[in-house]
Design an enzyme around this catalytic site. Structure first.
Site, PDB file in Angstrom:
ATOM      1  N   GLU A  22       6.860 -20.651  13.784  1.00 28.12           N
ATOM      2  CA  GLU A  22       5.427 -20.405  13.607  1.00 28.12           C
ATOM      3  C   GLU A  22       4.595 -21.160  14.636  1.00 28.12           C
ATOM      4  O   GLU A  22       3.467 -20.766  14.932  1.00 28.12           O
ATOM      5  CB  GLU A  22       4.980 -20.810  12.207  1.00 28.12           C
ATOM      6  CG  GLU A  22       5.466 -19.900  11.113  1.00 28.12           C
ATOM      7  CD  GLU A  22       4.952 -20.307   9.756  1.00 28.12           C
ATOM      8  OE1 GLU A  22       4.206 -19.520   9.149  1.00 28.12           O
ATOM      9  OE2 GLU A  22       5.282 -21.425   9.305  1.00 28.12           O
ATOM     10  N   LYS A  99      -3.801 -15.887   4.512  1.00 29.61           N
ATOM     11  CA  LYS A  99      -2.765 -15.719   5.530  1.00 29.61           C
ATOM     12  C   LYS A  99      -1.953 -14.481   5.151  1.00 29.61           C
ATOM     13  O   LYS A  99      -0.961 -14.575   4.426  1.00 29.61           O
ATOM     14  CB  LYS A  99      -1.899 -16.969   5.606  1.00 29.61           C
ATOM     15  CG  LYS A  99      -0.904 -16.974   6.749  1.00 29.61           C
ATOM     16  CD  LYS A  99      -0.145 -18.299   6.789  1.00 29.61           C
ATOM     17  CE  LYS A  99       0.890 -18.298   7.885  1.00 29.61           C
ATOM     18  NZ  LYS A  99       1.717 -19.524   7.842  1.00 29.61           N
TER      19      LYS A  99
END
Length: 118
Positions: A22, A99
């Protein structure tokens, strides 16, 4: 004060997350803002200088989150809340940071916080 200025669905592309993979990509966050603001003054003057400039707010929110590159959406929400209260004089706000895609079985995951006095 019951007046609120809204920004809904502000898309912010940033590095966010706790996993190594990420930290190497950008992901989209969606930010919703509700901000207390006395809209009587700009309504009476019809002058944008008296209003809470939602374009400037949106730009600063994006810049704040992109510069921060947080691991957690909680960190992003707190940083945005602090910035809005300090830099724009917002006395109360509610911020939601989502998210999308973080949990495959959910449309989105997120946090919502409120700060200040309404």
């Amino acid at each position: 004060m019951a007046d609120v200025v809204l920004v809904e669905g502000l898309a912010v592309e940033t590095v966010i997350g706790v996993y190594d993979w990420e930290r190497e990509i950008t992901q989209r966050l969606l930010v919703d803002l509700e901000m207390a603001w006395d809209n009587r003054v700009p309504a009476a003057s019809d002058d944008v200088a008296d209003a809470l400039d939602y374009a400037a707010v949106s730009e600063r929110v994006s810049q704040c989150i992109q510069a921060l590159q947080p691991q957690l959406i909680e960190t992003a929400a707190e940083a945005v809340a602090t910035m809005l209260q300090q830099d724009f004089g917002v006395s109360w706000l509610r911020i939601t940071v989502n998210k999308p895609g973080a949990v495959p079985a959910a449309t989105s995951v997120g946090v919502r916080i409120e700060r200040g006095q309404r």
